[in-house]
Structure formats: C-alpha cells, structure tokens
Design a protein around this motif. Structure first.
Motif, PDB file in Angstrom:
ATOM      1  N   ASP A  27      -3.715  16.033  -5.886  1.00  0.00           N
ATOM      2  CA  ASP A  27      -3.267  15.642  -7.207  1.00  0.00           C
ATOM      3  C   ASP A  27      -2.001  14.794  -7.082  1.00  0.00           C
ATOM      4  N   LEU A  28      -2.126  13.516  -7.341  1.00  0.00           N
ATOM      5  CA  LEU A  28      -0.972  12.619  -7.188  1.00  0.00           C
ATOM      6  C   LEU A  28       0.187  12.996  -8.110  1.00  0.00           C
ATOM      7  N   MET A  29      -0.123  13.689  -9.203  1.00  0.00           N
ATOM      8  CA  MET A  29       0.918  14.089 -10.144  1.00  0.00           C
ATOM      9  C   MET A  29       1.957  14.996  -9.488  1.00  0.00           C
ATOM     10  N   GLU A  30       1.560  15.641  -8.408  1.00  0.00           N
ATOM     11  CA  GLU A  30       2.518  16.517  -7.718  1.00  0.00           C
ATOM     12  C   GLU A  30       3.767  15.756  -7.299  1.00  0.00           C
ATOM     13  N   LEU A  31       3.594  14.464  -7.003  1.00  0.00           N
ATOM     14  CA  LEU A  31       4.745  13.658  -6.589  1.00  0.00           C
ATOM     15  C   LEU A  31       5.807  13.641  -7.679  1.00  0.00           C
ATOM     16  N   PHE A  91      -1.622   5.242  -4.935  1.00  0.00           N
ATOM     17  CA  PHE A  91      -0.520   5.596  -5.830  1.00  0.00           C
ATOM     18  C   PHE A  91       0.071   4.338  -6.458  1.00  0.00           C
ATOM     19  N   GLN A  92       0.335   3.359  -5.575  1.00  0.00           N
ATOM     20  CA  GLN A  92       0.966   2.125  -6.040  1.00  0.00           C
ATOM     21  C   GLN A  92       0.121   1.460  -7.124  1.00  0.00           C
ATOM     22  N   HIS A  93      -1.195   1.474  -6.914  1.00  0.00           N
ATOM     23  CA  HIS A  93      -2.060   0.826  -7.895  1.00  0.00           C
ATOM     24  C   HIS A  93      -2.095   1.609  -9.215  1.00  0.00           C
ATOM     25  N   LYS A  94      -2.216   2.927  -9.112  1.00  0.00           N
ATOM     26  CA  LYS A  94      -2.330   3.743 -10.326  1.00  0.00           C
ATOM     27  C   LYS A  94      -1.054   3.740 -11.160  1.00  0.00           C
ATOM     28  N   TYR A  95       0.087   3.857 -10.482  1.00  0.00           N
ATOM     29  CA  TYR A  95       1.331   4.084 -11.229  1.00  0.00           C
ATOM     30  C   TYR A  95       2.253   2.873 -11.317  1.00  0.00           C
ATOM     31  N   LEU A  96       2.155   1.942 -10.372  1.00  0.00           N
ATOM     32  CA  LEU A  96       3.087   0.816 -10.407  1.00  0.00           C
ATOM     33  C   LEU A  96       2.399  -0.510 -10.727  1.00  0.00           C
ATOM     34  N   GLY A  97       1.138  -0.631 -10.335  1.00  0.00           N
ATOM     35  CA  GLY A  97       0.381  -1.837 -10.687  1.00  0.00           C
ATOM     36  C   GLY A  97       0.610  -2.995  -9.730  1.00  0.00           C
ATOM     37  N   PHE A  98      -0.394  -3.853  -9.646  1.00  0.00           N
ATOM     38  CA  PHE A  98      -0.338  -5.032  -8.769  1.00  0.00           C
ATOM     39  C   PHE A  98      -0.369  -6.297  -9.619  1.00  0.00           C
TER      40      PHE A  98
END
Ligand SMILES: Cc1cc2nc3c(=O)[nH]c(=O)nc-3n(C[C@H](O)[C@H](O)[C@H](O)COP(=O)(O)OP(=O)(O)OC[C@H]3O[C@@H](n4cnc5c(N)ncnc54)[C@H](O)[C@@H]3O)c2cc1C
Ligand code: SF4
Ligand code: SF4
Ligand code: FES
Lengths: 329, 279
Positions: A317-321, A286-293
């Motif tokens: 489905d991560l979008m559920e978050l 999640f962190q990589h997909k939505y927040l980035g490193f």
C-alpha cells in the motif's frame, strides 16, 4: 422545484428508460464471482451495493488491447475505427468518475487520442453514491465529491436524488421526468479527510520519500504480478506491438495495457535497463501516481478507490509512505 | 499534409550502405504531399515504422535543411531494427514525428561549440554538426570529438576523413583499442573519449557542449567537463529511454518528472543532475 427524486419502486422503469439511450452497462456479479461492469440484461442483475469492480471503467475508453492502426501496401498506415456504440454506464462511484476525469485530461486535452475521443463520446456516465469500506480513501484524495458525470444518483433508503452534470444528462432526466417527483435533497455529509493535507503538501513539494525504508520492504514483498496497475482507474501506460497478418502483406498495430512494475518497462535494446531493481520500479510507480510526469506534473492521480490495496496479494500500500511521514500508521 | 503525430507517413528507402559491422546508413524520401515542409531541430527524433515489424525511436542524423529527405544511422539491435536492415532501396517504411526537444541551436549562436560523441551517439550529433557547418559564420570555434571502440567501428569514416581537411573546424577522433587500421580512414588516437578533453583550451563562458553516447560515457565525460569548470547549464546531453509513443502518453520514458520524449531527449545537465539514475 425540479423533479429530482426517483423512488425505489420506479427504479426498474428508470433503468429501462435509460436503456433507450444506449446499451445499459453496470456492476454485476459474474459467474466467477467478481464484480464487473457488464451489459445489464435485467434490472435485478445490477449490484447496487457493489463497493468496487475488479477492473475499473477505463476499459470502456481504453480497452486492454486494441488495434490502433492498420497497414496495407496500398493505403499505408491508417487509423482504425472505434466502434463508438452508445453505452449508458451506470453505477460509477465518485472515485471512478474522478478516474475518468483524469484520463480525460491525459487523452483528450493537449493531443486528443482519436480512439479515446470516439469511445468517450459514446459513453454516458451515470454516477452512484456509495458507502466506503476499509480499503477506500476517496475522502483522503479529495475525490469524494462527485465530478465529471452526466447524471449523479445519490442513493438513500427510499430512493435516489438525481442531479444532472451535463446537457446530455439534463436531456435524459427531462425525458424520464414522469418517473420522478420533486423533493428536497438531504444535505451532504462532509467527508472526513484525515491525511489529504499531508498528501497534497507532499505532492506540491515533490516529495519522493527517498530516505524511507518502506521502499525496500515493498520491493522485497512485491511479486511483480501487475494487478495493482491493471485494476487502477488512472493507470494507462501501454505497450505497442505490430503483427503481420497471414496474407504476408497487411499488418495491424496494437496497443496493450502495460505495467511499470514489469522488468521490461524500462529496458532498452542491448539489455540496458533504466529501472533494473524492483525498488526503482516502485519509485517510478509512486512518482507517476502522486507527482505526475510531463504536462501532468503536480497532479495527484490516485483517486483513492482502494482497488490496488484490495487486490495486491501481499497487501502493499503506497499510502503507507504518507502515513509513515505523518506518523499515523 | 497528414497528421504525422499519430499516423505514420509513408516513405521510401532511397539509399542504404553499411557504416560498420552492425550499423547502416539509411536515406529515406517522405512521400510528396504527405510531409510538406517537414523540418526539425538537430537532436529531435522520429518514430520509424517498419511495416509488419514495428516502430522504434531514431535520431535524425542529417541536416534539417533537406526537406522530405531524411538520413538515419541505425544499429541492428533487436527485432525491428533487424527487419529494417534486410530492406533495400525502393522498400516502404513510415515516419511519425519529428518529436522531442533538440539542441538549443539558437541559444548556441555566436558561441563556440564542442560536440562529444561516443559510439552511436554520433547520430544526433552529426545532424547538429552539419547544421553548424551550414551556418558556419553564425558560430565560433566548432569542435567534434568522437570516440569509438575500434577503428572499424568509427561511423561515417569517409565523411570524417573529408571533413578532417577543413581548416575552420577541429575534428578529433579516438578509439579504445587499436586493432588493424583500415586503409584510408581519418587519423585517430588511442584512448578514451574524455581523454581528448585534456589540455584543450576552452573559453568557458562562451562555449556550449553537446554530448551523446552510452550512459557509462556520460558519467566520465561530465566529471571531466565539470573538472574543467564547464558551466552545468551549458552542457547538453541527449538521453536514451525506452519509448513507445514519442508524445508523452505511454509513460515508459520518464526521467524524474520529465518525459524524455517530449521534455527531452536533449536536456541541459543542470536540469537533470539531481535525478537518481539519470545517467
Ligand atoms: C531518442 C532516441 C534516439 C535514438 N537514436 C538512435 C539512432 O540514431 N540509431 C540507433 O541505432 N538507435 C537509436 N536509438 C535506439 C533505438 O531506438 C533502439 O535500438 C531500437 O528501439 C531497438 O529496437 P528493436 O525492435 O530492434 O529492439 P528490441 O530490443 O527488439 O525492442 C523492441 C521495442 O522496445 C523498444 N526499445 C528497445 N530498445 C529501445 C531503446 N534503446 N530506446 C527506446 N526504445 C527501445 C522499442 O519500442 C522497440 O520497438 C534511439 C533511441 C532513442 C530513445
Ligand atoms: S493507486 Fe490504488 S487506490 Fe489509487 S486510484 Fe489506483 S488503484 Fe485506486
Ligand atoms: S499487486 Fe502487489 S504484488 Fe502485484 S505488482 Fe502490485 S504491488 Fe506487486
Ligand atoms: S515515449 Fe511514450 S511517454 Fe515518452
């Protein structure tokens, strides 16, 4: 007015014309029944209605497994040479183009990766408009607007409206202009972006949904099969292996797609694992997909192609978050 | 000079000697021309290639002032390190780097420094320690506290025994268990490393701490340091993560939204304390 319209009748000739600039690849239905970007033998093979290929176009620039270095006692380590064969990649939907734009930032910007550079330069990107299905959410991710193409083809009933996005694209359009006519393009239909705002806001404040019960749910169901990152157009983490050749002297270093949901991903020598539990590995994804490193911090890398939702055998489905947060489940 | 970021530069092993049962000291000489002006900051690491075996991240354990000569302290921990341990002087290896962010030696200048090493954590701290010794007059009180499991696991024993005689530094060693004491080793206490901090006088506003060791050690050392009111932004830790590329590309080493290989491996505690599972 510029010649921009390609009629359905001229389409096969246009493809032939494209093939003069390199090997033509596009979406086809393979013998085992999956949609895949493959070489096009005849215009009839092209699946214009293909919603998404199983494997995204990243394989053209960043193959699943490739030798990055060779070693010999005399020459030491040397970069391998990428083939760099010219490819015209046809049929890229806006989400896939956005995916390529993201990989460009990763592999071309601060420290250009020599192999990626070589392959990327050799590929001409021809975009194609599409109709979303229930898995797509490019509108939500703000990637519905085409970007990063050499030519984009907006498909209508009678034919295609072309636009050039680069000098390379302009050149090709000019070369094939005998097949085109001038027409007023239809005005673009704005995309409905239901929760884009929610996602962007969450990303900006570095939301990790640390309290959500969904993590437990995901971790309980996930099979660690790895399909979700294999098929993701912006997943690029890789493992590196070195193999000695049979002569006992020379060797090859390979890089291979890896997957953050695999247990080994965070393991170090001695057996300590920094992401022991599946839940920790999900949070990492999640962190990589939505927040980035690192330098990509703050850049949302999901382009809404819907592949992971489509292929996941247990429909995670991560979008559920985000939907849980926005109360639009 | 070749591009040592993506292509490993060839080097020759010039010296190997055992430091403990599973750990050896390696001295490498980078090939002339390939690595002109190679320099680094203590706390940085390189990716060491062992031909036909692979590559792994390893701290630079020597002083940065030695140019093309690199010192490493390597534990036999798995496949590649095991192959390395079979190599002898004259054998070829290769180096990419240096990578990462090391200890802030500039910021530390003029202050007291306390180095806390547990086990193999001595490797990057030895580099820092030698750096301080080479720039002795630029730093205040220098303390090295080093804990190992047992006397035979103390790395760099001879070197430490020699340093113990110096009056301008403070060296404190401890072992978890006292087995047989090897003859000629430096004097050490029995007990856990954080115990050495008890009763120590520190000028809190003028001291920096540099810590390296296994995760379990971090937890109790940090508790101990914070208990002494040590400021969080003056505690620097070197973190270990799985690393493949060293340049922020392979995505194995992230901590929170930092890449350990580029933003770290050295972080000040205040920057990472909120990250779950960081230590
Ligand atoms: C910044 C940093 C500094 C280090 N400094 C030292 C040092 O000074 N001395 C020392 O002995 N060890 C050090 N290590 C640990 C060392 O990298 C591992 O022991 C080594 O990678 C083990 O490799 P292997 O092939 O023998 O083990 P295997 O378990 O067979 O590992 C295979 C591969 O996994 C990866 N990997 C496994 N363990 C680690 C790990 N702990 N950290 C990162 N990647 C890993 C590597 O890419 C390795 O090639 C350091 C690690 C990091 C991240
Ligand atoms: S995370 Fe899923 S929907 Fe988003 S880009 Fe990757 S595969 Fe597509
Ligand atoms: S596709 Fe689904 S089951 Fe497979 S690793 Fe991804 S989340 Fe888990
Ligand atoms: S080691 Fe590859 S991203 Fe840090």
């Amino acid at each position: 007015m510029q010649k921009n319209f390609l009629s359905n009748e001229s389409f096969p000739l246009f493809l032939q014309g494209l093939a003069a600039s390199g090997d033509l690849h596009g979406p086809v239905l393979t013998d085992d029944g999956v949609m895949a970007f493959r070489p096009i033998c005849s215009p009839a093979d092209i699946q214009l209605d293909c919603i998404r290929t199983l494997i995204p176009p990243k394989k053209y620039f960043f193959p699943p497994k490739e030798a990055i270095l060779t070693y010999s006692p005399v020459k030491g380590y040397q970069l391998t040479k990428a083939a760099g064969k010219k490819v015209i990649l046809f049929g890229l939907h806006p989400c896939d183009l956005a995916g390529i734009a993201y990989l460009d930032r990763v592999f071309l910007e601060s420290q250009p990766d020599p192999l990626f550079v070589k392959r990327r330069k050799a590929v001409t990107l021809i975009g194609l408009s599409c109709e979303p299905d229930e898995y797509c959410f490019c509108g939500t991710m703000g990637t519905a607007e085409p970007q990063n193409f050499d030519i984009f083809m907006h498909r209508t009933e009678a034919g295609f409206y072309l636009s050039a996005g680069s000098s390379r694209g302009k050149k090709i359009i000019r070369r094939l202009s005998v097949l085109l006519e001038a027409r007023e393009p239809p005005s673009p239909v704005p995309c409905e972006c239901k929760i884009e705002e929610t996602i962007l806001q969450a990303a900006t404040r570095g939301e990790t949904f640390s309290e959500s019960r969904l993590w437990e749910d995901f971790a309980g169901r996930c099979l660690s099969c790895g399909a979700c990152s294999l098929c993701c157009p912006t997943c690029y983490c890789f493992d590196v292996q070195e193999r000695g050749r049979l002569d006992g002297e020379t060797a090859e270093r390979l890089r291979e797609w890896d997957n953050c949901l695999f247990k080994s991903h965070g393991e170090v020598a001695g057996g300590h694992n920094f992401r022991k539990t599946r839940e920790e590995r999900f949070r990492y994804r999640f962190q990589h997909k939505y927040l980035g490193f690192g330098p990509m911090r703050g850049i949302v890398s999901c382009v809404g192609c819907g592949r992971c939702r489509d292929v996941c055998p247990v429909k995670i489905d991560l979008m559920e978050l985000f939907r849980e947060k926005a109360n639009i489940l | 000079m070749t591009d040592m970021t993506t292509i490993p530069a060839m080097a020759t092993i010039t010296e190997v000697h055992p430091l403990s049962g599973d750990t050896s000291f390696f001295r490498l000489g980078l090939k002339e021309g390939e690595a002109q002006g190679f320099t680094f900051t203590p706390g940085q690491f390189v990716q060491l290639s062992v031909p036909a075996a692979g590559e792994f991240p390893i701290s630079l354990a020597g002083s940065p002032g030695h140019g093309r000569e690199l010192e490493l302290c390597v534990r036999k921990a798995g496949h590649v390190t095991a192959v390395l341990h079979n190599l002898r002087p004259g054998d070829p290896v290769a180096v990419r780097g240096p990578f990462g962010t090391g200890f802030p030696v500039e910021r530390m200048r003029g202050n007291d420094v306390i180095l806390l090493a547990g086990g193999l954590g001595i490797a990057p701290l030895r580099s820092l320690f030698h750096y301080f010794l080479e720039h002795r007059e630029e730093y205040g009180a220098i303390t090295l506290m080093y804990g190992a499991r047992e006397p035979s696991a103390i790395l760099f024993r001879d070197e430490l025994a020699e340093l113990a005689c110096r009056r301008d530094i403070r060296l404190m060693l401890t072992v978890d268990f006292l087995t047989e004491e090897p003859a000629g080793g430096p004097v050490c206490r029995v007990g856990l490393l954080p115990g050495l901090l008890m009763g120590i006088k520190l000028r809190l506003d003028q001291t920096y701490a540099a810590v390296c060791g296994p995760p379990a050690l971090y937890r109790c050392l940090i508790t101990e340091l914070l208990g002494l009111d040590f400021p969080e932004n003056r505690i620097f830790l070197s973190l270990e993560r799985r690393m493949k590329c060293g340049i922020g590309l392979c995505c194995h080493c992230a901590v929170g939204d930092f890449f350990c290989c580029t933003d770290g491996p050295v972080f000040s505690y205040d920057r990472i304390k909120e990250i779950p599972g960081v230590i």
